[in-house]
Every structure is written in C-alpha cells, then in structure tokens.
Design a protein around this motif. Structure first.
Motif, PDB file in Angstrom:
ATOM      1  N   TRP A   1      -5.427   8.166   2.083  1.00  0.00           N
ATOM      2  CA  TRP A   1      -5.601   7.021   2.918  1.00  0.00           C
ATOM      3  C   TRP A   1      -6.239   7.492   4.354  1.00  0.00           C
ATOM      4  N   PRO A   2      -5.269   8.037   5.103  1.00  0.00           N
ATOM      5  CA  PRO A   2      -5.833   8.205   6.671  1.00  0.00           C
ATOM      6  C   PRO A   2      -7.251   8.997   6.468  1.00  0.00           C
TER       7      PRO A   2
ATOM      8  N   GLN B   1       2.633   7.565   9.592  1.00  0.00           N
ATOM      9  CA  GLN B   1       2.478   8.253  10.811  1.00  0.00           C
ATOM     10  C   GLN B   1       2.463   9.570  10.821  1.00  0.00           C
ATOM     11  N   LEU B   2       1.260  10.030  11.323  1.00  0.00           N
ATOM     12  CA  LEU B   2       1.077  11.674  11.316  1.00  0.00           C
ATOM     13  C   LEU B   2       0.968  12.326  12.727  1.00  0.00           C
ATOM     14  N   GLY B   3       1.890  13.401  12.914  1.00  0.00           N
ATOM     15  CA  GLY B   3       1.913  13.792  14.171  1.00  0.00           C
ATOM     16  C   GLY B   3       3.381  13.879  14.790  1.00  0.00           C
ATOM     17  N   PHE B   4       3.395  14.236  15.973  1.00  0.00           N
ATOM     18  CA  PHE B   4       4.641  14.356  16.651  1.00  0.00           C
ATOM     19  C   PHE B   4       5.542  13.191  16.678  1.00  0.00           C
TER      20      PHE B   4
ATOM     21  N   SER C   1      -0.154  10.990  16.365  1.00  0.00           N
ATOM     22  CA  SER C   1      -1.674  11.309  16.642  1.00  0.00           C
ATOM     23  C   SER C   1      -2.555  10.083  15.737  1.00  0.00           C
ATOM     24  N   LEU C   2      -1.801   9.806  14.679  1.00  0.00           N
ATOM     25  CA  LEU C   2      -2.498   9.003  13.814  1.00  0.00           C
ATOM     26  C   LEU C   2      -1.563   7.904  13.190  1.00  0.00           C
ATOM     27  N   THR C   3      -1.464   6.679  13.175  1.00  0.00           N
ATOM     28  CA  THR C   3      -0.903   5.690  12.487  1.00  0.00           C
ATOM     29  C   THR C   3      -1.741   4.606  11.531  1.00  0.00           C
ATOM     30  N   VAL C   4      -1.403   4.686  10.324  1.00  0.00           N
ATOM     31  CA  VAL C   4      -2.049   3.820   9.257  1.00  0.00           C
ATOM     32  C   VAL C   4      -0.967   2.742   8.758  1.00  0.00           C
ATOM     33  N   ARG C   5      -1.544   1.599   8.884  1.00  0.00           N
ATOM     34  CA  ARG C   5      -0.847   0.447   8.659  1.00  0.00           C
ATOM     35  C   ARG C   5      -1.564  -0.512   7.558  1.00  0.00           C
TER      36      ARG C   5
END
Length: 314
Positions: A86-87, A121-124, A129-133
């Motif tokens: 999805w991201p 939520q991808l990253g630290f 760094s990237l959030t998909v809702r």
C-alpha cells in the motif's frame, strides 16, 4: 456473472464513481470536495522491471480544491503484505501523476476493517518517515438500508449496503428494499448492480433469496450490460490465473537456475581438488533440483577423496 466478491466490491465504484465520494462524506464524515468529473485510469502499476503490481480500482477526481487519485482496494482478509504494497502504491502514483493519492479499503469483514484502519508507519518509532492511514468502508460504518423509500432515494448506496451487509441478520430486509428500488432506475444501471450484489452474497440463503427476488425482473440477467460485466469478471479471473501462473513459472525458473549453479559448484570443487568424476556421479549431481541436498554435497566435496563419497550416507 461477476467472478468474485473481490471484483464486485471495488468495481461498483467504476460503474458509480460518485458513490465513492458520497461514501467518504456520508459514511466516514470526511469533508471530501465534490468532484467535477471522474476519469478511470490504468490500474497497472508495473515498473520497467518484470514485477507486476496492480491496484483494484483507480479513479482520478477533479475538484475545486484540486485533483485526487482515489485508490480502491477490495480486501477479503487480513494480509500483512499490504504493509509494504500500500505505501508503494501511493508513492508510485504520486510520483507518476503528481497529485494526491487517497487509499480507500472496502471489505465485508469487521475484523479486516479494524485491521485495515490501523496506520502503517514506516521508519524510526516516534519519527516515522512515512505514515499511511487508509480510509475504510465496511460493515461497521456502511449504513444498513432496509427501508424501501430510503433505498429508492439512493439506489447505488443501497446496493453497496447489500454488498457489505449481505451476510448479516438484516440481509432479507436489505435485499427486498433494494429489489424494489431497482425498478425505479434505468434498466442498464440496474442490470449491472444486480450482478455486483449477486457476486457479494456469500451466504447461500441470501444468494437464493436475491435470485428469487430477481425472478420478477429476469430482464436484468439477460441484459447485454449484465453479460458484459459477467464476461469482464471472467476475464479478470482468467488474468489473475495467468498472473499466478507467470509468477509460479518465474519462481520455478529462479529455483532451477539456483539448482544448476549449485550443482556446477559441487562439480567445480571436485575438479579443483583433482578428484575424478564419473559420468554417473556427474549426471546425479546435475539432475538434482533439491537446493538443500546440493548444499550438503558441496560441503562434502571439500573433504571427500572419492566422488562417490558425496552420496555415502544416502
């Protein structure tokens, strides 16, 4: 008829694109602007590399506030692979079209809806760094339309209600209301909606009831548009089967290549060590496709003094 629930749940928005933004506003209470127009886009997200990625339905919505890409994913069950895909879809689409992508997940399952609504939520942690809702449409928020007058006031939304709640306890009232409402719209549109609803009714009793209700409107089943939808569904199913076959073929091809390379490694080790290799040994090694077995033979090839000792414990 339409090949599966998966197809019908997202393809209704290809037939009725206004239903999608209506659902965002009425079901999710999202102040999504009213589109001036819709355009169906190519759903193929394939890169130059031989890796195919496809969204289920992709629509471009032109509004007074800007252009949006509406990415519709029909989700039957929880699938953690979507955390990556999805991201990727959203990033790829933004890069390709340079307008804002909006991910909308449609499902018949409350558990799947709850899972899909969780942010990716991808990253630290704490500084992603990237959030998909994802925006989710499912049985917990799509309205139950079991009143004839309410169904007649918005037939496409009533069809979505039947497709989403068709396996629930109020299925009978929903289907009866929709059947009556279908008689109030043009037959072309009704014929397609009939097929979408039929494909989403997993409960055998609900499906039989729906078909009994449609006996008074047999025209819908014979309508050329209904047949077109059925053929599109069959073709989509065939394409999915071909894609699975291509993927399986690529996987088998890669494994065969790895096995051939590993077998060559076994023989080269013996050659480098000056160990004579008979035709029988060479053929047994070269025809083996078990990567674990070939790895074991490669380890033995470093120590054996006779090539046949590769198979000593077998």
């Amino acid at each position: 008829m339409v090949g599966s629930t998966h197809e019908a749940l997202h393809r209704i928005f290809q037939k009725e694109p206004g239903l999608l933004t209506k659902a965002l506003r009425q079901v999710l209470s999202l102040p999504f602007p009213e589109p001036r127009s819709f355009a169906a886009l190519n759903v193929d997200l394939t890169e130059a590399q031989p890796v195919e990625r496809r969204v289920d339905t992709l629509l471009r919505a032109e509004t007074e506030e800007g252009t949006y890409l509406l990415v519709v994913e029909s989700q039957g069950k929880i699938d953690d692979r979507k955390r990556g895909s999805w991201p990727y879809y959203l990033s790829y689409l933004y890069e390709k079209y340079r307008c804002e992508p909006v991910l909308i997940v449609i499902t018949q399952s409350s558990a799947t809806a709850k899972w899909a609504a969780q942010p990716i939520q991808l990253g630290f942690p704490g500084w992603e760094s990237l959030t998909v809702r994802p925006l989710v449409l499912g049985p917990d928020n799509v309205p139950v339309i079991a009143d004839k007058r309410q169904a007649e006031s918005d037939v496409s939304l009533a069809a979505l209600s039947a497709m989403t709640h068709g396996r629930g306890p109020r299925a009978a009232a929903i289907l009866e209301s929709l059947a009556a409402a279908l008689k109030t719209i043009d037959r072309d549109s009704a014929a397609v909606l009939v097929q979408f609803v039929d494909s989403c009714l997993a409960d055998s009793r609900a499906k039989q009831m729906w078909r009994d209700l449609m006996t008074d409107i047999q025209y819908f089943w014979r309508h050329e548009l209904a047949e077109q939808v059925r053929e599109e569904g069959r073709e989509e199913g065939r394409e999915e089967g071909r894609e699975e076959g291509r993927q399986e073929g690529r996987r088998e091809g890669r494994e065969q290549g790895w096995a051939e390379a590993k077998a060559e490694t076994v023989l080269q080790i013996l050659q480098w060590r000056g160990i004579p290799v008979s035709f029988a040994v060479r053929e047994r090694v070269k025809t083996c496709t078990d990567l674990d077995q070939l790895e074991l033979w490669a380890q033995r090839a470093v120590h054996v003094t006779d090539a046949v000792d590769l198979f000593a414990e077998e």
